[in-house]
Design a protein around this motif. Structure first.
Motif, PDB file in Angstrom:
ATOM      1  N   ILE C  38      15.495  44.058  45.306  1.00 25.19           N
ATOM      2  CA  ILE C  38      14.940  43.017  45.383  1.00 25.19           C
ATOM      3  C   ILE C  38      16.103  41.891  45.067  1.00 25.19           C
ATOM      4  O   ILE C  38      16.474  40.753  45.492  1.00 25.19           O
ATOM      5  CB  ILE C  38      13.731  42.564  44.557  1.00 25.19           C
ATOM      6  N   LEU C  39      16.616  42.068  43.698  1.00 27.58           N
ATOM      7  CA  LEU C  39      17.796  41.194  43.231  1.00 27.58           C
ATOM      8  C   LEU C  39      18.737  40.920  44.048  1.00 27.58           C
ATOM      9  O   LEU C  39      19.209  39.980  44.405  1.00 27.58           O
ATOM     10  CB  LEU C  39      18.139  41.533  41.758  1.00 27.58           C
ATOM     11  N   ILE C  42      17.652  39.175  47.303  1.00 29.57           N
ATOM     12  CA  ILE C  42      17.654  37.581  47.120  1.00 29.57           C
ATOM     13  C   ILE C  42      19.068  37.008  47.241  1.00 29.57           C
ATOM     14  O   ILE C  42      19.386  36.210  47.895  1.00 29.57           O
ATOM     15  CB  ILE C  42      16.946  37.417  45.712  1.00 29.57           C
ATOM     16  N   LEU C  43      20.110  37.579  46.541  1.00 22.08           N
ATOM     17  CA  LEU C  43      21.133  37.009  46.400  1.00 22.08           C
ATOM     18  C   LEU C  43      21.814  36.775  47.751  1.00 22.08           C
ATOM     19  O   LEU C  43      22.355  36.092  48.479  1.00 22.08           O
ATOM     20  CB  LEU C  43      22.309  37.544  45.437  1.00 22.08           C
ATOM     21  N   GLY C  46      19.626  35.015  50.488  1.00 18.69           N
ATOM     22  CA  GLY C  46      19.657  33.747  49.947  1.00 18.69           C
ATOM     23  C   GLY C  46      20.961  32.917  50.334  1.00 18.69           C
ATOM     24  O   GLY C  46      21.047  32.170  50.821  1.00 18.69           O
ATOM     25  N   ILE C  66      23.733  31.000  43.425  1.00 17.73           N
ATOM     26  CA  ILE C  66      23.483  31.920  44.622  1.00 17.73           C
ATOM     27  C   ILE C  66      24.738  31.760  45.533  1.00 17.73           C
ATOM     28  O   ILE C  66      24.996  32.459  46.090  1.00 17.73           O
ATOM     29  CB  ILE C  66      22.365  31.390  45.499  1.00 17.73           C
ATOM     30  N   GLY C  73      25.775  40.639  46.347  1.00 16.68           N
ATOM     31  CA  GLY C  73      24.089  40.832  46.422  1.00 16.68           C
ATOM     32  C   GLY C  73      24.109  41.907  47.493  1.00 16.68           C
ATOM     33  O   GLY C  73      23.280  43.039  47.155  1.00 16.68           O
TER      34      GLY C  73
END
Lengths: 344, 345, 443
Positions: C38-39, C42-43, C46, C66, C73
């Motif tokens: 997930i982390l 997101i990076l 995003g 970001i 990411g």
């Protein structure tokens, strides 16, 4: 596979590459900015812009635009360079191309004249002092930030010498335009123009001194690559049985190296020389900027910094085409030089 | 042995390799590496395969194991047709048939320790891993005369003979029934060769293995095999249960046998050397493939291809004149007789 | 098929007293893997989304944390997916999972720290918890012994390599220079006397070794530039920036190139043909020029965009290299041997072929790090990099050049730093080529 088939196959393979290059430049140009900019200038009245958009098909869907772009290219319409007072890109290229080629050729001459002997010396005196020195010298060439090297050369050979009132090398431009104010380019190659058209030996000498620093600076990397290639291929050849045989026959070391080994060791080096020509175009971007050399590289940098789309496209395309052609020639030369190649 | 059904049954097997050329890499010809082979291998026996280099013997071995896909023909293993098995089923069947390659150095991954190389089949088939795998690998290594010290070494730390024994250990890991030995001793020197060959024989007796033993060395094949198949240009020309040095019915076999050098000066220069080159497998000659080099060749030989005929007691020959030709005595036969009479040396 | 085998598929005996510890490990690893995915997602998503929206011309301001995190990411998300696979296999007590978990979690922790986010730091600590749990006595008994036994021969080879390295002085010199620069870059905040963007307006154009005109300030070891920046300090901070760009570019290029090259080399066919034509196109562009055009196309001039441009221009090198190596290895007998014992394609590729192609990649990567450093500095020299004021070597040379008759040291030292690092990388790459060459190793 026969040589003829190999050549045909190689040329056929170059076609998709050229199209790939065209496509990528098209995409990039559409990402960098609005392509309309390629066709308008400050004198264009605002009311004329919709007409220009329509006449260049820029209101069409992307795939149509792509074909229009290709069509324009093939008809010699590469757009107008905004950073060069809206002159057609093809005209700017025609004017600046000789300057870059002249510089690249001088650099290549430096590289070959120094690189090949250094490589041979290094290989024949492996692990001796001179070999270590040559290896570091050539590794430094590969690791050299060319823009910094150019500045440092300029600082020592131009600035410091000039301050001390000593004879020095010129720090930029292709010739001294104050002294030779009357000079006009004909072919664009100053070494040719000065002798053939201007009949001026002093101008020729002046142009030559202007070429020394940027030429060496640009050629250093290529020289380093050639030296390394020459050394390793020479070492490889010297390990071959036929060299041992030649030595066993009692031939002198000189004959062994220059008659037998050199010929075969040169083959990979020749191909590297061909490929390095493309690398010189890259180096020219930085070198020309520092030495105020009015060539393609300097134009490319100013074009990119001022978002001059047509110029970016034109330059990228041109260099890519040179690259493809150089690779093609290298392959063909390699194929004819090396009888062992089986054109797989 | 023939009271049991064959373990491996090959019918009409062909393996052709396409040759490409021209601008568009079209297929311009085919190498007929294996070109119509019928073969039965019975449980527990060793079938030797001999022939000059390039005759397709290695390709035959690999195609039987389905390491290469056959162009035509069928392969049955243990009564099951494996010619068209998919990946998954093939993996399963490979537990029962293994191969030992010619070059042991090249057939071991240089970056994998012996333990993991020999243990790979066990891991791949989910038989054992970790400590259990180590234990089983050790057992296998002991079987081929290596010990615990060798477990965690890399291939380059071994001698040629040791490497070949490691390869044999790997082939044995899955407890197969059938092993193809592809010139297993051609890259080792003679003393090591004898050792390895004896090890293979011992293992065969101990584990009831069936071998297909491929070699170009007639004396090694003779030493190892129960039956010998002679290959020429992708075909089997003779398959004999007898001593190949004494009873040969095919002129090619006779020529092969005659070419084996004899360590006795009195026989010097008597060996018959086969004339001419092996014809290209791209365009094999019409009729009998051997006819351009055969001293007995007649008109029929260049027109009709001789079938593999049974000459009684399982001796198969593909020659129109099998049994009707008088080769005379080969030097080998003379030498062998001389040796028996105690006159040699 | 009806035959009995003396070898039979058997399960690893499970000690019931360890089941509890196993469950905890399994559960934690599951949580870790999902968190990583997930982390990283997101990076990656995003950053990419923000860039696309920005390109489309909508005025958005992406949050600071970001920006430019898409590469790291992506790496974290991939590691997360691998961790999911590990957690799943852990449930069945599969042997390979233990060492895989060890490696993957350590790498993940490192990547999380590289994000330079405080969340990343906490996450990194959390990722290390399963690693600690691996050493619980109940869990350790399953894997430790085998792991150690497999490490011993590798360590032996490694020690032998080190022995060879010690014998070649040029490689030692190269390694010393690289290590020194990395340490200085990491310790810049403590070692550098001045800040990266600190301007001492009383101290413009001071020659090397001059004391500061401001009482109490430290000496300017390598002088100051035209705007009073301390050259020495700025070079140390610049090392952080330049080395990070060079290393990330090379790593990303290797990952993309290795994947595409390996797959296309191993499977061949249409895919291979297509990939080769694509790399041909990339090779037709000189690196610097394509990178310049990409930076412009990306919209803004920054180090992040330089990195992206260089990644785009560099991956074909590795795709070609790896493909060539794979083609070479694929024909080797040991691959056929592995296939003959029933190994799957994926296993052959990952376990046999890629490890055997890694050496030329290491050599190439070492030398390319130097090359990327040169090109990145060159790009920022001609004005494609960060805005003026940032401590970055190429930019320092560009700014210093304007005053190089007054303060040549402001040009000399940053360029010399580039030359030194690049030369060191080339020395090491050149040296280890011979050291790693299996032909020249002991036989």
């Amino acid at each position: 596979m026969r040589l003829r088939d190999f050549i045909i196959r190689r040329i056929l393979l170059a076609i998709p590459v050229v199209f790939g290059v065209l496509t990528i430049t098209w995409f990039l140009s559409h990402m960098v900015g609005d392509p309309v900019v390629m066709y308008i200038n400050t004198n264009t009245p605002a009311s004329a812009i919709p007409g220009i958009i329509r006449s260049h098909g820029l209101d069409q869907p992307p795939h149509i635009q792509y074909f229009i772009y290709l069509n324009n290219l093939f008809h010699g319409d590469w757009g107008e360079s905004t950073s060069m007072s809206f002159r057609p890109v093809t005209e700017v290229i025609a004017q600046r191309f000789p300057a870059t080629i002249e510089l690249a050729l001088v650099a290549m001459v430096f590289a070959v004249l120094l690189g090949i002997p250094l490589g041979i010396i290094s290989a024949t005196r492996k692990d001796q002092m001179i070999d270590h020195f040559t290896r570091i010298f050539s590794l430094a060439g590969v690791s050299m930030p060319i823009f910094w090297f150019a500045i440092m050369l300029k600082y020592v050979l131009y600035y410091q010498l000039a301050i001390m009132g000593l004879p020095h090398l010129p720090g930029g431009y292709r010739y001294d335009s104050n002294r030779f104010y009357w000079f006009q380019y004909t072919t664009g190659f100053i070494l040719i123009d000065s002798l053939v058209y201007a009949h001026s030996i002093p101008l020729f000498v002046d142009a030559l001194t202007h070429l020394v620093m940027p030429g060496f600076c640009l050629g250093y990397l290529t020289m380093a690559i050639i030296t390394r290639m020459m050394r390793s291929s020479m070492l490889e050849v010297l390990r071959e049985d036929y060299i041992t045989l030649a030595r066993a026959k009692g031939l002198s070391e000189k004959v062994v190296i220059y008659r037998h080994a050199l010929r075969n060791a040169l083959i990979p080096t020749v191909t590297v020389i061909g490929l390095a020509f493309g690398g010189l175009m890259t180096g020219a971007v930085l070198t020309e900027t520092i030495f105020q050399w009015h060539g393609l590289g300097q134009w490319a940098v100013s074009a990119i910094l001022s978002a001059d789309l047509a110029a970016i496209n034109g330059f990228t395309l041109l260099v890519a085409l040179i690259f493809v052609t150089a690779n093609l020639i290298v392959d063909l030369v390699y194929g004819t030089l090396d009888p062992r190649i089986r054109f797989g | 042995m023939s009271e049991m059904g064959p373990l491996v049954k090959v019918r009409g097997l062909k393996k052709h390799f396409p040759l490409t050329g021209g601008v568009f890499r079209k297929v311009v010809g085919r190498v007929h590496a294996v070109d119509g082979v019928d073969l039965d291998i019975y449980p527990g026996e060793t079938l030797g395969v001999v022939g000059e280099s390039g005759c397709g013997k290695t390709t035959l071995g690999r195609t039987i194991l389905r390491l290469l896909d056959p162009t035509e023909g069928t392969i049955e293993f243990d009564g099951k047709d494996i010619t068209h098995l998919g990946h998954r089923e093939l993996r399963h069947i490979r537990r029962q048939m293994q191969i030992v390659f010619q070059d042991p150095m090249a057939s071991l991954d240089p970056r994998v320790t012996i333990k993991n190389s020999v243990g790979e089949p066990l891991v791949v088939h989910g038989i054992a891993r970790g400590p259990k795998m180590r234990e089983m690998v050790l057992e296998l290594l002991r079987k081929v005369g290596l010990n615990e010290d060798h477990l965690n070494r890399f291939p380059h730390e071994f001698s040629g003979g040791q490497r070949q024994r490691i390869c044999i250990a790997r082939a044995l890991a899955l407890n197969p029934k059938f092993i193809v030995m592809d010139e297993p001793t051609s890259s080792t020197d003679v003393s090591v060769q004898a050792q390895t060959l004896n090890l293979m024989k011992d293992l065969q007796d101990e584990l009831g293995l069936t071998y297909m033993f491929i070699s170009h060395d007639l004396s090694v094949v003779k030493h190892m095999s129960d039956r010998v198949a002679v290959m020429y240009l992708g075909k089997i020309v003779e398959l004999t249960p007898h001593d190949i040095f004494r009873t040969t019915l095919h002129p090619y076999t006779f020529a092969l046998v005659s070419a084996v050098p004899i360590p006795d000066p009195r026989f010097a220069g008597k060996a018959t050397i086969l004339k001419g080159e092996v014809p290209s497998p791209v365009n094999p000659p019409k009729g009998c493939r051997f006819h351009p080099r055969c001293i007995f060749a007649q008109e029929v030989c260049s027109e009709e291809e001789p079938p593999l005929r049974d000459m009684g007691d399982g001796h198969l020959v593909a020659c129109h004149f099998a049994g009707a030709l008088d080769f005379g005595k080969s030097v080998q036969q003379e030498y062998a007789e001389a040796a028996e009479n105690g006159a040699a040396m | 098929m009806t035959e009995e085998y003396h070898l039979r598929s058997d399960e690893i005996p499970i000690d019931p007293s360890t089941v509890g510890q196993f469950r905890v490990l399994w559960f934690l690893e599951l949580v870790v893997s999902i968190m990583l995915t997930i982390l990283g997602g997101i990076l990656f998503v995003g950053d990419v989304t923000y860039s696309i929206i920005e390109r489309l011309g909508y005025p958005v301001v992406p949050p600071d944390w970001i920006i430019g995190k898409f590469a790291i990411g992506f790496a974290i998300a991939v590691l997360g997916l691998i961790a999911v696979r590990i957690a799943a296999a852990l449930e069945n007590y599969e042997m390979w999972t233990f060492s895989a978990l060890l490696y993957v979690n350590l790498i993940s922790a490192g990547s999380l720290i590289l994000t330079e986010l405080s969340t990343g730091l906490y996450a990194a600590v959390f990722v290390l918890v399963p690693v600690v749990l691996l050493f619980l006595p109940g869990v350790k008994s399953y894997w430790w012994e085998t792991f150690v036994e497999d490490m011993v021969p590798r360590l032996r080879e490694f020690r032998y390599s080190m022995h060879l390295v010690r014998k070649s002085p040029l490689v030692v010199v190269g390694i010393v220079i690289i290590v020194a620069f990395v340490i200085l870059a990491l310790l810049a905040p403590w070692v550098a006397p001045y800040g990266p963007e600190e301007r001492i307006w009383a101290d413009t154009n001071l020659p090397p070794g001059s004391p500061s005109n401001v009482p109490g300030n430290p000496v300017h070891y390598w002088g100051t530039d035209n705007s009073g920046g301390d050259v020495f300090s700025r070079i140390l901070y610049g090392a952080q920036v330049d080395l990070r760009v060079a290393i990330t570019v090379v790593i990303v290029a290797i990952v993309i190139g290795t994947f595409l090259g390996a797959v296309s080399g191993y499977y061949g066919g249409k895919l291979d043909e297509l990939l080769m034509r694509v790399t041909d196109v990339f090779f037709a562009f000189p690196g610097l020029i394509l990178a310049m055009a990409i930076v412009m196309a990306l919209g803004s001039r920054s180090l992040e965009n330089i990195s992206v441009a260089l990644m785009v221009t560099w991956w074909p090198t590795y795709a070609r290299l790896v493909r060539g190596q794979v083609l070479l290895e694929r024909e080797k007998l040991y691959v056929e041997a592995a296939r003959s014992v029933g190994a799957s394609d994926a296993r052959i590729l990952i376990y046999h072929i890629i490890p055997n192609t890694i050496q030329p990649i290491i050599v190439q990567a070492t030398m390319d790090t130097g090359a990327v450093l040169l090109v990145a500095a060159g790009l920022s020299f001609i004005g494609f990099g960060p805005p003026a004021g940032i401590a970055e070597w190429g930019l320092m040379i560009a700014k210093g050049q304007e005053y190089f008759s007054i303060s040549p040291w402001a040009v000399f030292f940053p360029g010399f730093a580039i030359l030194l690092v690049s030369l060191a990388l080339n020395l090491v790459g050149d040296g280890i080529r011979d050291i790693l060459d299996p032909k020249l190793r002991r036989r």
